[in-house]
Design a protein around this motif. Sequence first.
Motif, short mmCIF file in Angstrom:
data_model
loop_
_atom_site.label_atom_id
_atom_site.label_comp_id
_atom_site.label_asym_id
_atom_site.label_seq_id
_atom_site.Cartn_x
_atom_site.Cartn_y
_atom_site.Cartn_z
N THR A 58 13.85 68.73 40.27
CA THR A 58 13.49 69.82 41.43
C THR A 58 12.54 70.67 41.10
OG1 THR A 58 15.29 71.11 40.34
CG2 THR A 58 16.00 69.66 42.12
N ARG A 59 11.68 70.10 40.09
CA ARG A 59 10.85 71.24 39.59
C ARG A 59 9.79 72.00 40.42
NH1 ARG A 59 8.85 69.77 35.02
NH2 ARG A 59 7.09 71.25 35.43
N PRO A 60 9.24 73.12 40.18
CA PRO A 60 8.29 73.54 41.22
C PRO A 60 6.78 72.72 41.28
CG PRO A 60 9.16 75.31 39.70
CD PRO A 60 9.76 73.95 39.27
N PRO A 61 6.45 72.27 42.33
CA PRO A 61 5.46 71.39 42.33
C PRO A 61 4.08 71.92 41.80
CG PRO A 61 6.02 72.17 44.44
CD PRO A 61 6.99 72.82 43.52
N ASP A 62 3.95 73.08 42.07
CA ASP A 62 2.44 74.00 41.42
C ASP A 62 2.68 74.51 40.16
OD1 ASP A 62 1.27 72.81 43.64
OD2 ASP A 62 2.06 74.68 44.93
N GLY A 63 3.89 74.28 39.48
CA GLY A 63 4.17 75.08 38.09
C GLY A 63 4.27 76.39 38.49
N LEU A 64 4.70 77.00 37.24
CA LEU A 64 5.14 78.67 37.24
C LEU A 64 4.32 79.36 36.08
CD1 LEU A 64 8.90 78.52 38.27
CD2 LEU A 64 7.03 79.30 39.69
N SER A 65 3.68 80.63 36.38
CA SER A 65 3.32 81.40 35.30
C SER A 65 3.79 82.73 35.57
CB SER A 65 1.77 81.17 35.25
OG SER A 65 1.15 81.68 36.14
N VAL A 66 4.23 83.60 34.56
CA VAL A 66 4.50 84.88 34.76
C VAL A 66 3.86 85.71 33.62
CG1 VAL A 66 6.35 86.52 34.50
CG2 VAL A 66 6.83 84.06 35.64
N ASN A 67 3.35 86.74 33.97
CA ASN A 67 2.53 87.54 32.98
C ASN A 67 1.45 86.84 32.25
OD1 ASN A 67 3.70 89.91 33.72
ND2 ASN A 67 5.57 90.13 32.23
N GLY A 68 0.78 85.98 32.96
CA GLY A 68 -0.11 84.96 32.30
C GLY A 68 0.37 84.02 31.38
N MET A 69 1.92 83.84 31.36
CA MET A 69 2.31 82.92 30.50
C MET A 69 3.08 81.76 31.42
SD MET A 69 5.52 83.24 27.68
CE MET A 69 6.69 83.67 29.01
N GLU A 70 2.81 80.34 30.90
CA GLU A 70 3.09 79.36 31.79
C GLU A 70 4.44 78.92 31.51
OE1 GLU A 70 0.30 75.64 32.88
OE2 GLU A 70 1.15 75.47 30.91
N ILE A 71 5.33 79.07 32.58
CA ILE A 71 6.89 78.83 32.41
C ILE A 71 7.04 77.12 32.67
CG2 ILE A 71 9.14 79.15 33.26
CD1 ILE A 71 7.61 81.60 31.78
N ALA A 72 6.53 76.67 33.67
CA ALA A 72 6.52 75.33 34.07
C ALA A 72 5.29 74.48 34.38
CB ALA A 72 7.66 75.13 35.10
N VAL A 73 4.73 73.83 33.64
CA VAL A 73 3.58 73.24 34.09
C VAL A 73 3.81 72.21 35.35
CG1 VAL A 73 2.76 73.15 31.79
CG2 VAL A 73 3.74 71.35 32.59
N ARG A 74 2.35 71.98 36.02
CA ARG A 74 2.34 71.26 37.07
C ARG A 74 2.66 69.72 36.75
NH1 ARG A 74 -1.99 71.54 42.14
NH2 ARG A 74 -0.95 69.91 43.34
N LYS A 75 3.51 68.91 37.29
CA LYS A 75 3.54 67.50 36.59
C LYS A 75 4.69 66.83 37.64
CE LYS A 75 5.25 68.74 32.51
NZ LYS A 75 5.83 68.73 31.25
N PRO A 76 5.02 65.57 37.74
CA PRO A 76 5.74 64.81 38.56
C PRO A 76 7.15 65.04 38.27
CG PRO A 76 4.02 63.26 37.68
CD PRO A 76 3.88 64.64 37.00
N PRO A 77 7.91 65.14 39.04
CA PRO A 77 9.35 65.61 38.82
C PRO A 77 9.79 64.31 37.81
CG PRO A 77 9.22 64.44 41.03
CD PRO A 77 7.91 64.67 40.48
N GLY A 78 11.09 64.66 36.92
CA GLY A 78 11.75 63.73 36.36
C GLY A 78 12.90 62.96 36.92
N GLN A 79 13.71 62.51 36.19
CA GLN A 79 15.05 61.84 36.62
C GLN A 79 16.19 62.71 36.69
OE1 GLN A 79 15.29 57.64 35.11
NE2 GLN A 79 13.26 57.87 34.23
N GLY A 80 16.15 63.71 36.16
CA GLY A 80 17.58 64.56 36.00
C GLY A 80 18.65 64.18 35.28
N LEU A 81 18.42 63.17 34.31
CA LEU A 81 19.57 62.62 33.50
C LEU A 81 19.95 63.68 32.45
CD1 LEU A 81 18.42 58.97 33.34
CD2 LEU A 81 20.12 60.05 35.05
N VAL A 82 18.88 64.17 31.59
CA VAL A 82 19.30 65.37 30.74
C VAL A 82 19.90 66.54 31.34
CG1 VAL A 82 18.23 66.73 28.79
CG2 VAL A 82 17.32 64.43 29.48
N TRP A 83 19.52 66.99 32.58
CA TRP A 83 20.21 67.68 32.95
C TRP A 83 21.69 67.38 33.25
CZ3 TRP A 83 18.49 72.62 34.63
CH2 TRP A 83 17.27 72.93 34.29
N ARG A 84 21.95 66.31 33.94
CA ARG A 84 23.21 66.05 34.07
C ARG A 84 24.06 65.88 32.86
NH1 ARG A 84 20.78 63.44 38.33
NH2 ARG A 84 20.27 61.58 37.51
#
Length: 358
Positions: free
Chosen positions: A175-201
């Motif tokens: 469910t990752r943000p499609p455009d990535g995320l950055s806060v205060n100039g720090m990258e929190i999540a990079v822009r990349k295709p979604p995964g399978q969610g198996l580690v989350w489960r």
Amino acid sequence: MSRIAVKMDTDTIPVTGVQELDKHLDELLADPTLLPTAKLFDDVELQLTDANIPPLIPTLLPKITEILKQYQQDPSILCSLAIKLLGPLNFTQIMSLASEESIIQALRSPAPSANILAMTVLEKAARSPSDAAILAMMNNVVTNFLAQWLSAPQVGVGEKGSKVLGDLLDVDCDTRPPDGLSVNGMEIAVRKPPGQGLVWRRIFQDRDIYDLILSHCTDGRLSSQQQSLAQGRLLRVLPRLAALNFRAVTWTDFTDLNQRYANFNGNGGLLHFAALHMIDKEDMLVHLNLIDFFEALLSIQRVTPFSTYKMETLSKLVKDATTQDDTLKKAILTLPERTIPEEAEDLTRFIHEVINSQ
């Protein structure tokens, strides 16, 4: 000294000392009480590059792996060389050379260098969703990784574990943000295709793992000092995970475990547990960790996609946390003053939206 030539396009780069090191590894295999000869390891390791490592792996890595299974001395030198040798390999290549049992043994080792070696292997799985999915199927490896991440007394092991966990859940997030995320100039999540969610489960929907996390952070199985470290590690990683999948960290089906370990009812997930029910606010250091957690959480959630569920959840969380905690409330209200100017105005607006929607 011996020279083993390693082919590199048109050049032949000699790696000196490999035969001597190989012989020394045989000696360590035969007698686990021997001290390693540091110079032999250092001389070879300093010459290694991604290009000349692959031909040496079949010679050196299996022996190092076997030595580590029975070694009785400080394995730092062995682990350092092993990490260097693993550099050009991907996760599936490494797992063809090392068993799950050997990874678990390294995770359980009292030696922090062995812990970091094992976590370096798991970090390889964060390079692709398919490798993360393979790791998710290794239930015992994941369980032992989380236990050592929370319980290791060494700061370096905790920091390595936090990074590996965050990176794994990042690449695996479906469910990752499609455009990535950055806060205060720090990258929190990079822009990349979604995964399978198996580690989350595996982590958020596995009863045993949810039990493990709650018990390590509350029930006294660790010393008070180590429990505080475990709590701090959970608090630091959760804001990043909440940015990737807010629903996963704010909801659980294991309400009986919430009641057992934190004496609260309802389906609130790890975020609620950590923010409201985990720490003793009389412990000043842990309370500072809680303040840092809320500041990071709100800063990051400002830039994540809007949802009514998110705003309602954050609003109730902040209200419950600050009802009898004026220090925390003041820190939240003054957070924009400690934010870069370009983001301060939006953060002020977001915080007031959260507070005023209560």
